[in-house]
Scaffold this active site. Structure first.
Site, short mmCIF file in Angstrom:
data_model
loop_
_atom_site.label_atom_id
_atom_site.label_comp_id
_atom_site.label_asym_id
_atom_site.label_seq_id
_atom_site.Cartn_x
_atom_site.Cartn_y
_atom_site.Cartn_z
N ARG A 1 24.51 -17.21 8.74
CA ARG A 1 25.68 -17.98 8.30
C ARG A 1 25.24 -18.99 7.26
NH1 ARG A 1 25.56 -23.06 10.43
NH2 ARG A 1 24.32 -23.43 12.30
N HIS B 1 0.86 -1.19 0.00
CA HIS B 1 0.00 0.00 0.00
C HIS B 1 0.89 1.24 0.00
CE1 HIS B 1 -3.36 -2.65 0.87
NE2 HIS B 1 -2.63 -3.20 1.82
#
Length: 197
Positions: free
Chosen positions: A185, A117
């Site tokens: 990671r 929006h």
């Protein structure tokens, strides 16, 4: 040139009026009724659940397990690959296509939100909206209460930690966590479980 419908504009990922369009309202009502039926089906009645899901969603692969309650906006834009599991409370806000790959595990209270929006209130108050597709690759694990934002892509084999809010693409074979989600990671052979001796 003939003016495009709100449904056509929505499918193109451009701004459209989501407020007063009769066709979109009818499609949403149909999807909500069908999701209600699915959510009321007995958990043991797997053939009925499968029939309802295949009628509601755009495509459902083999051996898909999806637990009620389920909510969708339109349903036909949701595509789920083979051998994928979706836990309780999923909401697919599918103004644009939402593709879930094969062999995915999706935790409870998952949300995939394609709608955007305007930031400016005056524009937002006109019900302007656009929808951007979301794609989840194969072999992805998404923890509980994860939210995927419009337009994101989750790479194959990635793991998204519980509670994450994914606002940008996540590469393959990494662990991502946080709000907004960031790569923590890579996932490596060191992460393999050590089964009993």
């Amino acid at each position: 040139m003939e003016k495009k419908s709100a449904r056509e504009l929505m499918a193109e990922g451009v701004w459209y009026d989501a407020g007063g369009d009769e066709e979109l309202a009818e499609l949403r009502e149909r999807a909500q009724d069908m999701a209600y039926e699915f959510n009321q089906a007995r958990p043991s009645d797997l053939p009925r659940q499968k029939e309802l899901l295949e009628d509601l969603l755009g495509s459902v692969g083999a051996d898909v397990e999806l637990w009620a309650p389920l909510q969708v906006d339109y349903g036909y834009n949701v595509h789920i690959g083979d051998h994928t599991f979706v836990n309780h409370g999923a909401y697919f806000m599918d103004g644009a296509k939402i593709t879930i790959g094969e062999h995915c595990f999706i935790g409870p209270d998952f949300g995939a939100y394609t709608a955007q929006h305007p930031l400016v209130a005056e524009e937002r108050n006109t019900f302007a909206e656009r929808a951007l597709p979301i794609e989840v690759g194969d072999n992805v694990w998404i923890g509980a209460r994860v939210s995927l934002m419009p337009g994101v892509h989750i790479g194959e084999g990635a793991v998204i930690a519980a509670g994450a809010v994914v606002t940008k693409d996540i590469p393959p074979h990494v662990l991502a966590a946080g709000v907004p989600a960031r790569v923590v990671r890579p996932i490596t052979d060191e992460d393999r479980i050590k089964r009993g001796h």
